[in-house]
Design a protein around this motif. Structure first.
Motif, short mmCIF file in Angstrom:
data_model
loop_
_atom_site.label_atom_id
_atom_site.label_comp_id
_atom_site.label_asym_id
_atom_site.label_seq_id
_atom_site.Cartn_x
_atom_site.Cartn_y
_atom_site.Cartn_z
N MET A 1 19.28 31.14 34.93
CA MET A 1 20.39 30.20 34.56
C MET A 1 21.14 29.85 35.45
O MET A 1 21.58 30.58 36.28
CB MET A 1 20.75 31.32 33.56
N PRO A 2 21.44 28.50 35.44
CA PRO A 2 22.36 27.99 36.51
C PRO A 2 23.95 28.56 36.24
O PRO A 2 24.39 28.65 35.06
CB PRO A 2 22.48 26.43 36.14
N GLY A 3 24.54 28.95 37.23
CA GLY A 3 26.00 29.09 37.09
C GLY A 3 27.11 28.10 36.84
O GLY A 3 26.45 27.02 36.55
N THR A 4 28.28 28.54 36.64
CA THR A 4 29.11 27.53 36.48
C THR A 4 29.19 26.14 37.39
O THR A 4 29.41 24.98 37.06
CB THR A 4 30.71 28.00 36.67
N GLN A 5 29.02 26.54 38.98
CA GLN A 5 29.11 25.60 40.00
C GLN A 5 28.00 24.70 39.76
O GLN A 5 27.93 23.44 39.99
CB GLN A 5 29.14 26.24 41.30
N GLU A 6 26.75 25.06 39.44
CA GLU A 6 25.63 24.20 39.38
C GLU A 6 25.51 23.38 38.25
O GLU A 6 25.37 22.19 38.10
CB GLU A 6 24.40 25.24 39.21
N MET A 7 26.41 23.86 36.87
CA MET A 7 26.38 23.12 35.93
C MET A 7 27.42 21.96 36.08
O MET A 7 27.41 20.73 35.77
CB MET A 7 26.93 24.01 34.84
N MET A 8 28.54 22.28 36.80
CA MET A 8 29.33 21.11 37.16
C MET A 8 28.78 20.06 37.96
O MET A 8 29.19 18.74 37.81
CB MET A 8 30.66 21.83 37.84
N ILE A 9 28.00 20.40 39.07
CA ILE A 9 27.39 19.37 39.82
C ILE A 9 26.47 18.81 39.10
O ILE A 9 26.44 17.34 39.13
CB ILE A 9 26.71 20.37 41.06
N ILE A 10 25.64 19.26 38.27
CA ILE A 10 24.73 18.45 37.29
C ILE A 10 25.33 17.52 36.34
O ILE A 10 25.07 16.48 36.37
CB ILE A 10 23.96 19.47 36.40
N LEU A 11 26.62 18.10 35.97
CA LEU A 11 27.54 17.12 35.09
C LEU A 11 28.06 15.97 35.77
O LEU A 11 27.96 14.89 35.39
CB LEU A 11 28.54 17.92 34.14
N LEU A 12 28.43 16.23 37.06
CA LEU A 12 28.87 15.22 37.94
C LEU A 12 27.87 14.20 38.25
O LEU A 12 28.38 12.89 38.10
CB LEU A 12 29.52 15.81 39.17
N ILE A 13 26.73 14.62 38.53
CA ILE A 13 25.75 13.62 38.82
C ILE A 13 25.46 12.86 37.79
O ILE A 13 25.07 11.59 37.75
CB ILE A 13 24.48 14.37 39.47
N ALA A 14 25.34 13.44 36.51
CA ALA A 14 25.08 12.71 35.15
C ALA A 14 26.09 11.64 34.87
O ALA A 14 25.75 10.61 34.62
CB ALA A 14 24.79 13.63 34.10
N VAL A 15 27.37 12.02 35.23
CA VAL A 15 28.32 11.05 34.98
C VAL A 15 27.96 9.91 35.95
O VAL A 15 28.38 8.69 35.70
CB VAL A 15 29.75 11.56 35.17
N LEU A 16 27.76 10.10 37.13
CA LEU A 16 27.70 9.26 38.32
C LEU A 16 26.54 8.36 38.03
O LEU A 16 26.37 6.87 37.91
CB LEU A 16 27.41 9.81 39.64
N LEU A 17 25.13 8.88 37.46
CA LEU A 17 24.15 8.09 37.18
C LEU A 17 24.37 7.23 35.76
O LEU A 17 23.95 6.23 35.70
CB LEU A 17 22.92 9.03 36.84
N PHE A 18 24.71 7.85 34.66
CA PHE A 18 24.79 7.21 33.54
C PHE A 18 26.11 6.49 32.92
O PHE A 18 26.11 5.76 32.19
CB PHE A 18 24.23 8.17 32.32
N GLY A 19 27.28 7.12 33.51
CA GLY A 19 28.59 6.51 33.15
C GLY A 19 29.07 7.64 31.90
O GLY A 19 28.17 7.94 31.13
N ALA A 20 30.37 7.57 31.90
CA ALA A 20 31.04 8.56 30.90
C ALA A 20 30.86 8.10 29.52
O ALA A 20 30.49 8.97 28.66
CB ALA A 20 32.45 8.60 31.23
N ASN A 21 30.57 6.86 29.31
CA ASN A 21 30.39 6.39 27.93
C ASN A 21 29.13 6.49 27.25
O ASN A 21 28.91 6.71 26.17
CB ASN A 21 30.71 4.79 27.90
N LYS A 22 28.09 6.38 28.28
CA LYS A 22 26.64 6.49 27.71
C LYS A 22 26.09 8.00 27.67
O LYS A 22 25.13 8.19 26.90
CB LYS A 22 25.87 5.73 28.90
#
Length: 85
Positions: free
Chosen positions: A1-22
């Motif tokens: 199970m990913p920890g808090t830091q790993e989840m934050m990094i994944i979320l940041l990458i998702a925002v960069l790839l897809f944009g906050a609106n999508k």
């Protein structure tokens, strides 16, 4: 199970790839797809259970019904050819 830091990094990458609106749209469509998949899986499991129990599907035609339908269609086609001549 990913920890808090790993989840934050994944979320940041998702925002960069897809944009906050999508991201909400992407999450919604993913949830709908998962729901449809689960519904389909449950239908298949129910059909398999019916077959296993020997009850079968109430809407399916038997072999005799199909043969009768084919005979009626052939007779109708022969009658049409005879009247066209």
């Amino acid at each position: 199970m990913p920890g808090t830091q790993e989840m934050m990094i994944i979320l940041l990458i998702a925002v960069l790839l897809f944009g906050a609106n999508k991201i909400p749209k992407l999450a919604r469509s993913t949830g709908q797809a998962m729901g449809e998949f689960q519904k389909g899986r449950e239908e298949v499991e129910q059909e398999l259970e019916e077959i296993k129990d020997g009850t079968g599907s109430s809407g399916s035609a038997s072999t005799d019904d199909v043969a009768t339908d084919v005979d009626a269609t052939e007779t109708t086609a022969e009658t049409t050819e005879t009247t066209d001549r």
